[in-house]
Design a protein around this motif. Sequence first.
Motif, mmCIF file in Angstrom:
data_model
loop_
_atom_site.group_PDB
_atom_site.id
_atom_site.type_symbol
_atom_site.label_atom_id
_atom_site.label_comp_id
_atom_site.label_asym_id
_atom_site.label_seq_id
_atom_site.Cartn_x
_atom_site.Cartn_y
_atom_site.Cartn_z
ATOM 1 N N GLY A 147 0.714 -1.189 -0.009
ATOM 2 C CA GLY A 147 -0.019 -0.052 0.056
ATOM 3 C C GLY A 147 0.890 1.305 0.016
ATOM 4 N N ASP A 148 1.691 1.229 -1.017
ATOM 5 C CA ASP A 148 2.803 2.315 -1.169
ATOM 6 C C ASP A 148 2.385 3.711 -1.772
ATOM 7 O OD1 ASP A 148 2.774 1.185 -3.514
ATOM 8 O OD2 ASP A 148 4.889 0.732 -3.296
ATOM 9 N N GLY A 149 1.104 3.717 -2.209
ATOM 10 C CA GLY A 149 0.594 5.002 -2.812
ATOM 11 C C GLY A 149 1.103 4.909 -4.339
ATOM 12 N N ARG A 150 1.545 3.963 -4.866
ATOM 13 C CA ARG A 150 1.729 3.942 -6.247
ATOM 14 C C ARG A 150 0.768 2.782 -7.022
ATOM 15 N NH1 ARG A 150 7.983 1.974 -6.316
ATOM 16 N NH2 ARG A 150 7.127 1.339 -8.350
ATOM 17 N N ALA A 151 0.325 3.045 -8.098
ATOM 18 C CA ALA A 151 -0.284 2.428 -8.901
ATOM 19 C C ALA A 151 0.688 1.580 -9.709
ATOM 20 C CB ALA A 151 -1.291 2.824 -9.644
ATOM 21 N N GLY A 152 0.289 -0.074 -10.099
ATOM 22 C CA GLY A 152 0.859 -0.637 -10.939
ATOM 23 C C GLY A 152 1.281 -2.043 -10.474
ATOM 24 N N ASP A 153 1.849 -2.811 -11.376
ATOM 25 C CA ASP A 153 2.272 -4.310 -11.039
ATOM 26 C C ASP A 153 3.101 -4.298 -9.740
ATOM 27 O OD1 ASP A 153 0.552 -4.847 -13.031
ATOM 28 O OD2 ASP A 153 2.061 -5.114 -14.429
ATOM 29 N N PHE A 154 2.989 -5.371 -8.796
ATOM 30 C CA PHE A 154 3.908 -5.706 -8.195
ATOM 31 C C PHE A 154 4.115 -7.382 -7.920
ATOM 32 C CE2 PHE A 154 -0.173 -6.103 -6.161
ATOM 33 C CZ PHE A 154 0.028 -7.336 -5.179
ATOM 34 N N ALA A 155 5.219 -7.710 -7.385
ATOM 35 C CA ALA A 155 5.591 -9.103 -7.083
ATOM 36 C C ALA A 155 6.540 -9.188 -5.903
ATOM 37 C CB ALA A 155 6.212 -9.731 -8.353
ATOM 38 N N LEU A 156 6.202 -10.194 -5.198
ATOM 39 C CA LEU A 156 6.985 -10.258 -3.999
ATOM 40 C C LEU A 156 7.093 -11.971 -3.612
ATOM 41 C CD1 LEU A 156 8.569 -8.911 -1.364
ATOM 42 C CD2 LEU A 156 6.645 -9.602 -0.146
ATOM 43 N N ASP A 157 8.340 -12.329 -3.908
ATOM 44 C CA ASP A 157 8.636 -13.716 -3.649
ATOM 45 C C ASP A 157 9.161 -13.915 -2.112
ATOM 46 O OD1 ASP A 157 8.116 -14.790 -6.043
ATOM 47 O OD2 ASP A 157 9.977 -14.215 -6.655
ATOM 48 N N VAL A 158 8.846 -15.012 -1.259
ATOM 49 C CA VAL A 158 9.270 -15.149 0.094
ATOM 50 C C VAL A 158 9.629 -16.606 -0.080
ATOM 51 C CG1 VAL A 158 8.354 -15.258 2.251
ATOM 52 C CG2 VAL A 158 7.263 -13.653 0.756
ATOM 53 N N ALA A 159 10.765 -16.641 0.270
ATOM 54 C CA ALA A 159 11.609 -18.295 0.588
ATOM 55 C C ALA A 159 11.257 -18.766 1.945
ATOM 56 C CB ALA A 159 13.098 -18.035 0.505
ATOM 57 N N TRP A 160 11.156 -17.832 2.959
ATOM 58 C CA TRP A 160 10.765 -18.291 4.475
ATOM 59 C C TRP A 160 10.315 -16.849 5.047
ATOM 60 C CZ3 TRP A 160 14.591 -15.945 7.231
ATOM 61 C CH2 TRP A 160 16.071 -16.146 6.779
ATOM 62 N N ILE A 161 9.507 -17.273 6.253
ATOM 63 C CA ILE A 161 9.354 -16.393 7.407
ATOM 64 C C ILE A 161 9.646 -16.833 8.550
ATOM 65 C CG2 ILE A 161 7.711 -15.172 8.500
ATOM 66 C CD1 ILE A 161 6.194 -15.216 5.765
ATOM 67 N N ARG A 162 10.544 -16.401 9.475
ATOM 68 C CA ARG A 162 10.952 -16.998 10.782
ATOM 69 C C ARG A 162 11.056 -16.004 11.804
ATOM 70 N NH1 ARG A 162 16.187 -19.726 7.915
ATOM 71 N NH2 ARG A 162 15.145 -21.166 6.751
ATOM 72 N N PRO A 163 10.354 -16.517 13.191
ATOM 73 C CA PRO A 163 10.745 -15.589 14.354
ATOM 74 C C PRO A 163 12.232 -15.502 14.605
ATOM 75 C CG PRO A 163 9.460 -17.707 14.790
ATOM 76 C CD PRO A 163 9.660 -17.636 13.383
ATOM 77 N N LEU A 164 12.606 -14.373 15.312
ATOM 78 C CA LEU A 164 13.940 -14.335 15.763
ATOM 79 C C LEU A 164 13.774 -14.130 17.153
ATOM 80 C CD1 LEU A 164 15.483 -12.238 13.007
ATOM 81 C CD2 LEU A 164 15.787 -14.384 13.335
ATOM 82 N N ALA A 165 14.607 -14.803 17.885
ATOM 83 C CA ALA A 165 14.592 -14.562 19.207
ATOM 84 C C ALA A 165 15.217 -13.210 19.580
ATOM 85 C CB ALA A 165 15.378 -15.454 19.922
ATOM 86 N N SER A 166 16.017 -12.535 18.700
ATOM 87 C CA SER A 166 16.372 -11.201 19.067
ATOM 88 C C SER A 166 16.454 -10.448 17.794
ATOM 89 C CB SER A 166 18.208 -11.170 19.600
ATOM 90 O OG SER A 166 18.582 -10.002 19.159
ATOM 91 N N ALA A 167 16.370 -9.279 17.579
ATOM 92 C CA ALA A 167 16.043 -8.287 16.254
ATOM 93 C C ALA A 167 17.299 -8.502 15.752
ATOM 94 C CB ALA A 167 15.587 -7.118 16.847
#
Length: 170
Positions: A147-167
């Motif tokens: 929702g970045d205020g821009r119109a147009g095509d987008f694509a996001l690939d995600v290999a993994w999502i992991r919680p981290l004990a520390s930032a």
Amino acid sequence: MSRPPAVFPAGLHDARWITLDDDVMGGHSCSRVDVRDGVLTFAGTTSLEDNGGFASIRARGAFDFSAAAAMCLRVRGDGRAYQLRVATDARHRGSNVSWRGDFTTRAGEWTEVSVDFAQMQPTYRGTVLEGRTLDLSRVEEIGLLIGDGRAGDFALDVAWIRPLASARDT
């Protein structure tokens, strides 16, 4: 015809991802979510017509991220900005409060991004709320939003999502 949810893990939790775009409020953005060869793809088109401008994917469930300080994602993007979002049982005017953490991508490059839970902002329909605390033991929904205020095509690939004990564990 609706598509079946795309199954892709969020940490140790299997998650079933669905789309939710601005057409729920009259906008014209559209997105899709697919999982192929272990990679989740969130792609589509954002439109600013009729007060639109966002597309999202979400997975509902019972996620306990209380041992985590941040969430790390391995992503390949398009140079646009995205949001990681989590929601708990917290409500505002009868609807979910979502906490958002922004991250940027580099076009065509795999990168690891970290979203610190302590830096996430509570929101209700895009408006930042004050005085809310994120209870990571009660996460009911995790999602990605553009929702970045821009119109147009987008694509996001995600290999993994992991919680981290520390930032800083990235």
